[in-house]
Design an enzyme around this catalytic site. Structure first.
Site: not given
Length: 645
Positions: A337, A366, A384, A386, A388, A472, A518
RNA sequence: GCCGAUGUAGCUCAGUGGUAGAGCGCUUCCUUGGUAAGGAAGAGGUCACGAGUUCAAUCCUCGUCAUUGGCUCCA
């Protein structure tokens, strides 16, 4: 006299003080033999507890979830009694029933229990169960309760009692064991006919890693031996679906000590599977107006200071990388992000541009505690799916719904029909865990709940499960062994746009703050593939199967024709291979079935002459002869039907 | 990270204080077979790694690493 109403809406009169068990006996002896507890109005009671007022009554048996819960809760007491007899001086934490069985957290002092002790405890439990011990409920004052457990020296119970108020404290006594307990319990231990202690593990007292670790024993009990056998068999079957086992067998992924723990290596078959999922989502996203972006794997530490990730997770991240000359520090990116925020900010935006949807299959790293790593579901490097979405506040709900639509489409295509929708909100008790104004949080949380309601989703609300920057909606599924994993997630975020000072020019020609959503429908490719493997037990839908077909020549004489078929399929964009081994057809079929290849194409003299293949579908058997064109069409039709696009 | 268990051939697993075994897989040969296991021979192991005890350790002890069941954590 009191009036008791039953689930079928009949009402009968009974003596005041009658028990549910006595009522059951008045109906039939057979029923009475099966009653474990009873729902009196909205509370579950001991079947032996006197009812002194008009009430609705539902008798609970093994067929009711609450009945099972009662039995398992009582089983926890039974286990505690056995442990106390075998290891005098043991102290007890909590011992609840759980989804499948029960556990008890026990402090056995210097004597460390291990797996080998479980059998003896089991035996003692079985012996106690046979005694048909009853559970005696007793109201007790806080003072007396403190005295009792004080004398016993059980500091855990003392701590629990100290948090209770006078008048709501009850003890349950069965055999030699007395426990602080709200109840209810089964009429006697004789109902417990089959006992299995499943595992033993350390568990922190009250779930706090700074406190003492107790020994937790998990177990399960049944009213019949055959049911236990069935359950154990089911567990064995579930283990066969474990993605770690299938991942190895089907050559999807591996790990290497030299590469490092929690860093998956995708083998060709796994990589192909993953690529197909990515292509599928890319197609769906393209139609939904997403724009691809690509960002690097590392980012300057300052980026994460701006985003707030540094403060929150900096200490728990891989240590930063620094440049040799300038000494600048870079983090392996733990999130996409912040990068996407910078993309948004690279030029001014008009409200007319919004919503802007940036999508990236972004690999992040991570640091996860070593004890947490688990196959592909919990790793240290993962990708991910992902994206946004930057939008105006009044676009939030529409965009949110658009994401839900994508997630539902994917779940449908892959036949994930049992998932849990969880609305994850902040915990009002720990405001320090979150960044941003309360006002924005309220707005975001309200928006999510409204969407959930408007979309008629069945959802559960969990407080304290929000991300630190926003609430979320998570979509969770269970793995083969019943462990819950989060897949898709949609998160509303007012905070990052503020921290990155992102703006758009509104129709009023003033600067406004966009809202960020997200979202990741798969969550991570690693975890999604893991859950997918377990969901279909490695038997992938045709469009995802790494090998869609295998050509089985009857003998080496038909090798040339097999190659011709192979070439045709390749040209038709169908993934096929040839089993060239010098083996009999039966053997080749068996092996192909075990490798879970969807189509087996048998070629011999007949097929060579007529330019066909004999098709055998995995799990279905012989489908007869197909021309190559017919086969290609059948496979393509099936692929499209399964994908639902 | 914490508590417990485990680590033997590519895979699944036996086994022993005196230099290691099975099945599957792999290689070669025989067989050329029509819808879930044809036959034979062979290759393949620093018994996770490092110390210690012992005349001798894959086996016993300790440590490390990894895997695993949980706990805690999970942007």
């Amino acid at each position: 006299m009191i009036n008791i109403s039953f689930p079928d809406n009949t009402v009968r009169q009974y003596e005041t003080g009658i028990t549910a068990l006595e009522i059951a006996q008045s109906i039939s002896e057979g029923l009475a033999r099966n009653v474990l507890s009873a729902k009196v109005d909205s509370e579950v009671w001991d079947a032996t507890r006197p009812i002194n007022h008009d009430a609705s009554l539902k008798l609970l048996t093994w067929n009711d979830p609450e009945g099972k819960a009662t039995m398992w809760h009582s089983s926890a007491h039974l286990m505690a009694e056995a442990v106390e007899q075998l290891y005098p001086g043991a102290k007890f934490g909590i011992g609840p029933d759980i989804e499948n069985g029960f556990y008890y957290d026990i402090d056995t002092g210097d004597k460390m229990l291990t797996e080998s002790d479980l059998l003896e405890i089991e035996k003692r439990m079985a012996a106690i169960a046979k005694e048909k011990q009853t559970f005696k409920r007793e109201d007790i004052s806080k003072e007396d309760a403190l005295n009792y457990f004080g004398e016993k020296g059980d500091e855990y119970k003392l701590e629990l009692i100290s948090e209770l108020t006078d008048g709501e404290i009850t003890l349950y006594k069965s055999g030699t064991f007395t426990d602080l307990c709200r109840g209810p319990h089964i009429p006697n231990t004789g109902f417990i006919k089959a006992i299995k202690l499943l595992s033993i593990a350390g568990a922190y007292w009250r779930g706090d890693e700074n406190r003492k670790q107790l020994t937790r024993i998990y177990g399960i009990t049944f009213p019949k031996k055959t049911e236990l056998d069935e359950y154990l068999h089911m567990l064995e079957e579930a283990k066969k679906r474990d993605h770690r086992k299938l991942g190895k067998e089907l050559e999807l992924f591996t790990f290497s000590q030299r590469v490092g723990l929690g860093l998956p290596l995708w083998l060709p078959k796994g990589a192909q599977l993953r690529e197909r999922l990515e292509q599928y989502l890319k197609k769906v996203q393209k139609e939904a107006g997403y724009l691809p972006v690509i960002t690097p794997h590392i980012g300057n530490v300052n980026l994460y200071k701006t985003s707030g990730h540094f403060d929150k997770y900096g200490a728990d991240s891989f240590r930063p990388i620094s440049t040799p000359v300038e000494g600048e520090a870079f983090f392996l990116k733990p999130m996409n992000c912040p990068h996407h925020c910078e993309i948004y900010g690279h030029k001014p935006h008009s409200y007319k541009d919004l919503p802007i949807r940036y999508a990236e299959f972004g690999t992040v790293y991570r640091y996860e505690q070593s004890g947490e790593l688990h196959g592909l579901t919990r790793v240290r490097g993962f990708t991910q799916d992902d994206a946004h979405i930057f939008c105006t506040p009044d676009q939030i709900k529409t965009e949110f719904k658009g994401v839900i639509k994508i997630i539902m489409q994917i779940f449908k295509a892959l036949d994930f029909n049992q998932f849990i929708t969880q609305v994850s909100l902040s915990d009002p008790k720990t405001p320090e865990k979150y960044i941003g104004s309360r006002e924005n949080w309220d707005k975001a949380e309200r928006a999510i709940i409204e969407v959930a309601q408007e979309e008629n989703l069945e959802y559960v609300v969990e407080y304290g499960e929000a991300a630190f920057y926003g609430p979320k909606m998570d979509f969770m599924v269970k793995d083969a062994l019943g462990r819950k994993w989060q897949l898709g997630t949609i998160q509303v975020d007012y905070n990052l746009p503020e921290r990155f000072d992102l703006t758009y020019i509104g129709s009023d020609n003033e600067k406004h703050r966009p809202v960020m959503i997200h979202r990741a429908p798969f969550g991570s490719m690693e975890r999604f593939v893991a859950v997918l493997v377990e969901h279909c037990a490695g038997d992938f839908p045709l469009w995802l199967a790494p090998d869609q077909a295998i050509i089985l020549p009857i003998s080496e004489k038909y090798q040339k024709y097999a190659e011709k078929v192979s070439q045709f399929l390749k040209n038709s964009d169908i993934r096929a291979l040839i089993d060239e081994r010098n083996e009999k057809t039966g053997k080749k079929i068996r092996d192909a079935e075990l490798k879970k290849v969807p189509y087996m194409l048998i070629v011999g003299e007949r097929e060579e002459q007529e330019g066909s293949v004999s098709v055998r579908k995995r799990g279905q058997g012989d489908l007869g002869a197909f021309s190559l064109e017919q086969l290609a069409k059948a496979i393509h039709d099936e692929e499209e039907r399964l994908q639902g696009i």
